[in-house]
Design a protein around this motif. Sequence first.
Motif, mmCIF file in Angstrom:
data_model
loop_
_atom_site.group_PDB
_atom_site.id
_atom_site.type_symbol
_atom_site.label_atom_id
_atom_site.label_comp_id
_atom_site.label_asym_id
_atom_site.label_seq_id
_atom_site.Cartn_x
_atom_site.Cartn_y
_atom_site.Cartn_z
ATOM 1 N N VAL A 1 -6.953 -38.828 5.438
ATOM 2 C CA VAL A 1 -7.144 -38.412 6.821
ATOM 3 C C VAL A 1 -5.806 -38.449 7.576
ATOM 4 C CG1 VAL A 1 -8.223 -38.995 9.022
ATOM 5 C CG2 VAL A 1 -9.560 -39.118 6.907
ATOM 6 N N PHE A 2 -5.077 -39.558 7.428
ATOM 7 C CA PHE A 2 -3.805 -39.693 8.139
ATOM 8 C C PHE A 2 -2.827 -38.604 7.739
ATOM 9 C CE2 PHE A 2 0.623 -41.019 8.172
ATOM 10 C CZ PHE A 2 0.797 -41.350 9.510
ATOM 11 N N TRP A 3 -2.611 -38.437 6.441
ATOM 12 C CA TRP A 3 -1.569 -37.517 5.989
ATOM 13 C C TRP A 3 -1.932 -36.059 6.264
ATOM 14 C CZ3 TRP A 3 3.047 -38.836 5.842
ATOM 15 C CH2 TRP A 3 3.454 -40.085 5.374
ATOM 16 N N LEU A 4 -3.199 -35.707 6.128
ATOM 17 C CA LEU A 4 -3.563 -34.312 6.395
ATOM 18 C C LEU A 4 -3.363 -33.982 7.871
ATOM 19 C CD1 LEU A 4 -4.689 -31.778 4.978
ATOM 20 C CD2 LEU A 4 -6.938 -32.428 5.848
ATOM 21 N N VAL A 5 -3.858 -34.862 8.747
ATOM 22 C CA VAL A 5 -3.743 -34.619 10.180
ATOM 23 C C VAL A 5 -2.283 -34.667 10.626
ATOM 24 C CG1 VAL A 5 -4.304 -35.529 12.465
ATOM 25 C CG2 VAL A 5 -6.061 -35.457 10.685
ATOM 26 N N PHE A 6 -1.551 -35.683 10.193
ATOM 27 C CA PHE A 6 -0.155 -35.827 10.603
ATOM 28 C C PHE A 6 0.706 -34.700 10.058
ATOM 29 C CE2 PHE A 6 4.151 -37.645 9.921
ATOM 30 C CZ PHE A 6 4.488 -37.851 11.250
ATOM 31 N N SER A 7 0.480 -34.317 8.807
ATOM 32 C CA SER A 7 1.291 -33.268 8.183
ATOM 33 C C SER A 7 1.070 -31.918 8.842
ATOM 34 C CB SER A 7 0.978 -33.183 6.685
ATOM 35 O OG SER A 7 1.239 -34.415 6.039
ATOM 36 N N ILE A 8 -0.185 -31.598 9.165
ATOM 37 C CA ILE A 8 -0.467 -30.345 9.851
ATOM 38 C C ILE A 8 0.167 -30.344 11.241
ATOM 39 C CG2 ILE A 8 -2.304 -28.965 10.927
ATOM 40 C CD1 ILE A 8 -4.083 -29.702 8.553
ATOM 41 N N THR A 9 0.045 -31.472 11.945
ATOM 42 C CA THR A 9 0.620 -31.572 13.287
ATOM 43 C C THR A 9 2.128 -31.367 13.259
ATOM 44 O OG1 THR A 9 -1.129 -33.093 13.998
ATOM 45 C CG2 THR A 9 0.909 -33.065 15.297
ATOM 46 N N LEU A 10 2.814 -32.052 12.337
ATOM 47 C CA LEU A 10 4.269 -31.927 12.260
ATOM 48 C C LEU A 10 4.672 -30.528 11.791
ATOM 49 C CD1 LEU A 10 6.828 -33.573 12.737
ATOM 50 C CD2 LEU A 10 6.813 -34.181 10.316
ATOM 51 N N HIS A 11 3.900 -29.951 10.909
ATOM 52 C CA HIS A 11 4.147 -28.586 10.443
ATOM 53 C C HIS A 11 4.141 -27.613 11.627
ATOM 54 C CE1 HIS A 11 3.567 -25.144 7.528
ATOM 55 N NE2 HIS A 11 3.075 -24.604 8.631
ATOM 56 N N GLU A 12 3.105 -27.698 12.449
ATOM 57 C CA GLU A 12 2.996 -26.787 13.586
ATOM 58 C C GLU A 12 4.075 -27.067 14.635
ATOM 59 O OE1 GLU A 12 1.294 -24.286 13.240
ATOM 60 O OE2 GLU A 12 0.066 -24.943 11.546
ATOM 61 N N LEU A 13 4.397 -28.322 14.867
ATOM 62 C CA LEU A 13 5.470 -28.649 15.799
ATOM 63 C C LEU A 13 6.810 -28.122 15.287
ATOM 64 C CD1 LEU A 13 4.550 -32.288 16.898
ATOM 65 C CD2 LEU A 13 4.528 -30.226 18.317
ATOM 66 N N GLY A 14 6.980 -28.094 13.973
ATOM 67 C CA GLY A 14 8.192 -27.511 13.402
ATOM 68 C C GLY A 14 8.330 -26.048 13.796
ATOM 69 N N HIS A 15 7.228 -25.307 13.698
ATOM 70 C CA HIS A 15 7.244 -23.915 14.162
ATOM 71 C C HIS A 15 7.609 -23.844 15.638
ATOM 72 C CE1 HIS A 15 5.752 -22.227 10.486
ATOM 73 N NE2 HIS A 15 4.548 -22.765 10.572
ATOM 74 N N GLY A 16 7.003 -24.719 16.423
ATOM 75 C CA GLY A 16 7.233 -24.699 17.863
ATOM 76 C C GLY A 16 8.665 -25.012 18.239
ATOM 77 N N TRP A 17 9.217 -26.065 17.639
ATOM 78 C CA TRP A 17 10.610 -26.430 17.932
ATOM 79 C C TRP A 17 11.555 -25.295 17.575
ATOM 80 C CZ3 TRP A 17 9.242 -31.565 15.217
ATOM 81 C CH2 TRP A 17 8.737 -32.472 16.159
ATOM 82 N N ALA A 18 11.314 -24.653 16.413
ATOM 83 C CA ALA A 18 12.173 -23.549 15.988
ATOM 84 C C ALA A 18 12.044 -22.359 16.932
ATOM 85 C CB ALA A 18 11.824 -23.141 14.555
ATOM 86 N N ALA A 19 10.813 -22.062 17.346
ATOM 87 C CA ALA A 19 10.598 -20.934 18.253
ATOM 88 C C ALA A 19 11.329 -21.144 19.580
ATOM 89 C CB ALA A 19 9.104 -20.738 18.503
#
Length: 233
Positions: free
Chosen positions: A21-39
């Motif tokens: 639960v932790f890794w799936l939720v955290f990994s998806i969140t950081l993945h999407e924030l990575g897109h956001g920071w780059a954008a």
Amino acid sequence: MDGWWLADAWQHSPVYLVSWVFWLVFSITLHELGHGWAAIRCGDRTPIELGHMTWNPVVHIGTPGLIAFFLFGIAWGSMPVNPLRFRGRHDDLIVSAAGPAMNVGLSLVCGLALGLWIALAGGWASDHISIGSITLYNNVQTFLMLGCGLNAVLVVLNLLPIPPLDGSRILANVYAPYERLISHDNAPVAGLILFALVFFYGGDVLWTIGWGVNDFLSEGVLRLIAPRYFESN
């Protein structure tokens, strides 16, 4: 698994369930924030304007993803961006690659940390360092293994050139005919079918890759600082 994934995972190991639960939720969140920071760095403030630059996973996963997570133990996320606001020619590629890059980083950190944990906490690197608790040793090992393996799987999965995965945008940026192909009206449906086929029939291959990355990183650390681990195993 024959039953509900939550019940099966809990029966297998509560630590395994919590780690998943932790890794799936955290990994998806950081993945999407990575897109956001780059954008944002590329000139697009859409993620900020729409309130997606947050650590709240519910914002990124959304209701359909949360339902899928509750029912099946899987989820996905999204980050709204507007390529028309990008400044550079290849900014779309950079933004698309930023998400998987976050998962690469998480996989590396977990894999290397796993090797260090086994070497130090297990007493393989030094006779003077050991936690002395088999339960704690195994629980942390499970946590780090899932972090490394799951993120490696997310990297491979997201880099597949199938819409709407990041790999499709990356390939489209370097190969114009593919850009025209995924712009076709039927592309979303075809992409969904291909993704389903990969998910249901290629899952074992993805996890083989994930555990392979995990073994490669952790064993690399162990061979470097605790070679006697291999002499005893």
